[in-house]
Design a protein around this motif. Sequence first.
Motif, short mmCIF file in Angstrom:
data_model
loop_
_atom_site.label_atom_id
_atom_site.label_comp_id
_atom_site.label_asym_id
_atom_site.label_seq_id
_atom_site.Cartn_x
_atom_site.Cartn_y
_atom_site.Cartn_z
N ILE A 1 42.52 -53.67 29.57
CA ILE A 1 42.99 -54.37 30.81
C ILE A 1 43.10 -53.15 31.73
CG2 ILE A 1 44.80 -55.44 32.28
CD1 ILE A 1 43.33 -57.18 30.03
N ALA A 2 42.50 -53.25 33.06
CA ALA A 2 42.74 -52.33 34.07
C ALA A 2 42.95 -52.94 35.56
CB ALA A 2 41.26 -51.62 34.26
N PRO A 3 43.61 -52.16 36.19
CA PRO A 3 43.91 -52.81 37.51
C PRO A 3 42.51 -52.89 38.45
CG PRO A 3 45.43 -51.08 37.04
CD PRO A 3 44.10 -50.73 36.03
N GLU A 4 42.49 -53.97 39.03
CA GLU A 4 41.06 -54.12 39.89
C GLU A 4 41.16 -53.29 40.79
OE1 GLU A 4 38.01 -55.59 40.54
OE2 GLU A 4 39.05 -57.30 39.36
N ALA A 5 42.27 -52.43 41.35
CA ALA A 5 42.07 -51.45 42.19
C ALA A 5 41.40 -50.27 41.99
CB ALA A 5 43.67 -51.53 42.86
N SER B 1 47.69 -23.59 43.18
CA SER B 1 47.95 -25.04 43.35
C SER B 1 47.70 -25.87 42.00
CB SER B 1 47.15 -25.60 44.31
OG SER B 1 45.59 -25.66 44.05
N GLY B 2 48.23 -27.00 41.89
CA GLY B 2 47.95 -27.80 40.48
C GLY B 2 47.29 -29.11 41.05
N ILE B 3 46.85 -29.88 39.99
CA ILE B 3 46.29 -31.01 40.36
C ILE B 3 46.66 -31.95 39.32
CG2 ILE B 3 44.05 -30.00 39.48
CD1 ILE B 3 42.50 -32.36 41.32
N TRP B 4 46.98 -33.04 39.61
CA TRP B 4 47.06 -34.25 38.73
C TRP B 4 46.39 -35.57 39.03
CZ3 TRP B 4 51.58 -37.96 37.95
CH2 TRP B 4 51.53 -38.83 36.68
N LEU B 5 45.27 -36.09 38.64
CA LEU B 5 44.37 -37.09 39.17
C LEU B 5 45.16 -38.08 39.78
CD1 LEU B 5 41.39 -37.07 39.55
CD2 LEU B 5 41.30 -38.49 37.47
N PRO B 6 46.03 -38.85 39.09
CA PRO B 6 46.81 -39.90 39.80
C PRO B 6 47.05 -39.67 41.15
CG PRO B 6 47.20 -39.76 37.68
CD PRO B 6 46.50 -38.61 37.73
N HIS B 7 47.37 -38.58 41.54
CA HIS B 7 47.98 -38.50 42.87
C HIS B 7 46.87 -38.90 44.06
CE1 HIS B 7 51.31 -35.56 41.32
NE2 HIS B 7 51.62 -36.75 41.67
N ALA B 8 45.53 -38.55 43.49
CA ALA B 8 44.47 -38.92 44.48
C ALA B 8 44.24 -40.44 44.65
CB ALA B 8 43.23 -38.45 43.76
N LEU B 9 44.86 -41.15 43.76
CA LEU B 9 44.65 -42.74 43.95
C LEU B 9 45.72 -43.08 45.02
CD1 LEU B 9 44.27 -43.55 40.01
CD2 LEU B 9 42.52 -43.76 41.78
N ARG B 10 46.65 -42.32 45.41
CA ARG B 10 47.93 -42.82 46.31
C ARG B 10 47.50 -42.46 47.46
NH1 ARG B 10 52.49 -40.48 42.06
NH2 ARG B 10 51.79 -41.59 40.21
N LEU B 11 46.85 -41.41 47.92
CA LEU B 11 46.27 -41.01 49.13
C LEU B 11 45.47 -42.13 50.02
CD1 LEU B 11 45.28 -37.64 48.53
CD2 LEU B 11 47.35 -38.28 49.33
#
Length: 319
Positions: free
Chosen positions: A90-94, A253-263
């Motif tokens: 199951i995945a979010p449509e977004a 700097s650091g990166i966590w991929l889910p943050h890109a979905l919130r921009l």
Amino acid sequence: MRAVQVTEFGGPEVLKLVELPDPEPGPGEVLIEVDHAGVNYADTHAAENSYLAPTELPLVPGGEVVGRTPDGRRVVALLHKSGGYAEKAIAPEATTYEVPDGVDDNAALAFIVQGMTAWLMLRKNAHLEAGESVVVHAAAGGVGSLAVQLAKAWGAGQVIATASSEDKRKLALDLGADAVVDSRAENMTDALREANGGKRVDIVLDMTGGRITDESIAALAPFGRLAFYGMASREQPKPVELRNLLGHSTTISGIWLPHALRLPGNLFERGLAELFELAKSGEVKAIKGGEYALADARQAHEDLRSRATTGKLVLNPRA
């Protein structure tokens, strides 16, 4: 359905093949018949509960899948938390994206996590400018192999790849790296400067941790940037002293991929679309790192953690 489940935290040995009820989509979600599921370092951390987001048990690992929706769309999707190591997910449509013709399953899975990680590090963290030198650690891996190609495509000067074997270093050169360094070098600071013609480097993309991170920071030129996206060694780097950042005009700097979905502004969708176009044009290719049956998920994790793999690893629920 068949799925891989974790009921106690630990290493690859805790991954067990089981039968589970089919998942049921809720509002704003889509059911996907999984053709392939991606395998990532994050999955190994989730299994031992050492990831950024705490893991809840029982767990079906896996954060991304490619497959078919009930209405026949071929899609690649980021899952809400996990659930990819299964015949259905199951995945979010977004966070479900149609895969264009000319992009195979391996590439779609490689781009949605590893490719987007490389894209974001170079675009958002490092702000690569034409002519700058770029160090890519673990350059034969899923992120590294794509980062080497993207850096070259976007005008980097000297791209320096590190890898642990001759075969991996040759792969990095084949992908466009200008110089290679043994990742087991006794002094990474000296090795990187030597590979860059005696000069300090502008950008480092690092997922290693421990002394490699420490020695990479020491190799940075004034206004150099290190983007940190993982800790494969499971070893913490030394604490960073702010006065040292001032003394060398250094950015870490650091990166966590889910943050890109919130921009705002569909940043993630824009990056993924660009990667798909680069794949279709042949400018960037995803390296196939190995395909495993669900029953062999443990072996996939063992291989990944041993750092013996190259490119993108996937599970095939139909095997």
